[in-house]
Design a protein around this motif. Sequence first.
Motif, short mmCIF file in Angstrom:
data_model
loop_
_atom_site.label_atom_id
_atom_site.label_comp_id
_atom_site.label_asym_id
_atom_site.label_seq_id
_atom_site.Cartn_x
_atom_site.Cartn_y
_atom_site.Cartn_z
N LYS A 1 27.12 40.71 42.32
CA LYS A 1 26.94 41.25 43.67
C LYS A 1 28.02 40.80 44.65
CE LYS A 1 23.74 37.63 45.09
NZ LYS A 1 22.40 37.33 45.56
N TYR A 2 28.87 39.88 44.22
CA TYR A 2 29.94 39.40 45.10
C TYR A 2 31.17 40.30 45.05
CZ TYR A 2 26.92 35.38 45.10
OH TYR A 2 25.83 34.57 45.21
N HIS A 3 31.21 41.23 44.10
CA HIS A 3 32.33 42.16 44.03
C HIS A 3 32.19 43.17 45.16
CE1 HIS A 3 35.01 45.28 42.52
NE2 HIS A 3 35.49 44.38 41.67
N PRO A 4 33.30 43.51 45.85
CA PRO A 4 33.19 44.42 47.00
C PRO A 4 32.66 45.81 46.66
CG PRO A 4 35.49 43.78 46.59
CD PRO A 4 34.64 43.02 45.64
N ASP A 5 32.86 46.28 45.43
CA ASP A 5 32.40 47.61 45.04
C ASP A 5 31.12 47.59 44.22
OD1 ASP A 5 34.56 48.84 46.28
OD2 ASP A 5 35.81 48.74 44.48
N TYR A 6 30.43 46.47 44.19
CA TYR A 6 29.26 46.31 43.32
C TYR A 6 28.22 47.39 43.56
CZ TYR A 6 25.00 44.34 41.34
OH TYR A 6 23.84 44.17 40.64
N LYS A 7 27.80 47.57 44.80
CA LYS A 7 26.72 48.50 45.10
C LYS A 7 27.14 49.94 44.80
CE LYS A 7 23.42 49.81 48.63
NZ LYS A 7 22.93 49.60 49.99
N ARG A 8 28.33 50.33 45.23
CA ARG A 8 28.80 51.70 45.02
C ARG A 8 28.93 52.02 43.54
NH1 ARG A 8 33.22 54.04 43.45
NH2 ARG A 8 34.45 52.13 43.49
N VAL A 9 29.56 51.14 42.78
CA VAL A 9 29.79 51.38 41.35
C VAL A 9 28.45 51.37 40.60
CG1 VAL A 9 30.84 50.44 39.26
CG2 VAL A 9 32.16 50.54 41.37
N SER A 10 27.57 50.47 40.95
CA SER A 10 26.26 50.41 40.29
C SER A 10 25.46 51.69 40.52
CB SER A 10 25.46 49.21 40.78
OG SER A 10 26.09 48.01 40.41
N GLU A 11 25.41 52.15 41.76
CA GLU A 11 24.67 53.37 42.07
C GLU A 11 25.30 54.59 41.40
OE1 GLU A 11 24.48 53.60 46.33
OE2 GLU A 11 23.02 51.97 46.48
N GLU A 12 26.61 54.66 41.45
CA GLU A 12 27.30 55.80 40.85
C GLU A 12 27.14 55.81 39.32
OE1 GLU A 12 31.73 57.83 41.04
OE2 GLU A 12 31.16 56.37 42.58
N THR A 13 27.13 54.64 38.72
CA THR A 13 26.94 54.55 37.28
C THR A 13 25.56 55.04 36.89
OG1 THR A 13 28.44 52.65 37.14
CG2 THR A 13 26.97 53.00 35.29
N ARG A 14 24.54 54.61 37.62
CA ARG A 14 23.17 55.06 37.33
C ARG A 14 23.04 56.57 37.52
NH1 ARG A 14 21.93 50.12 39.82
NH2 ARG A 14 21.57 51.12 41.83
#
Length: 145
Positions: free
Chosen positions: A65-78
């Motif tokens: 969760k410390y990566h700046p793109d964590y939320k965006r990449v996680s949501e887009e992957t799902r």
Amino acid sequence: MLATMERVEILQFSEDLAAMIIESEIGEDYFISLYKLQSDREAQRKIQDFTKLKDAYEEVQRFGKYHPDYKRVSEETRKLKREMDLHPTVAAFKKAETSLQLVLDEISMILGKSVSEHIKVPTGSPFFQSSCSGGCGSGGSCGCS
């Protein structure tokens, strides 16, 4: 290695079994759905898009969760995974693949148990795994005694 008649017969039986599986309805369904999946351009594009994003997801996961793109990449992957899985050709292939895997798991269990009750056969399916297969090595923590 010395070839004996017993080994030759075992090889022949295994080749016959493989041919029967391939020619079975489940085997034919698998190969037909595989061909359709490979021929479907939209499905292939979705698979490629998901694979590319999955690489980015694995990079992001290194930092969590410390990566700046964590939320965006996680949501887009799902989102892409769901789109890919819901595509009719992909869904049909996964269903055929699961059916074939269940048959192969069952055959593996039958073959293993015909040699010895204590042979562990990796199936990947919890349906075929029992907690008391004889000597799990965990000291009884799995529930077998």
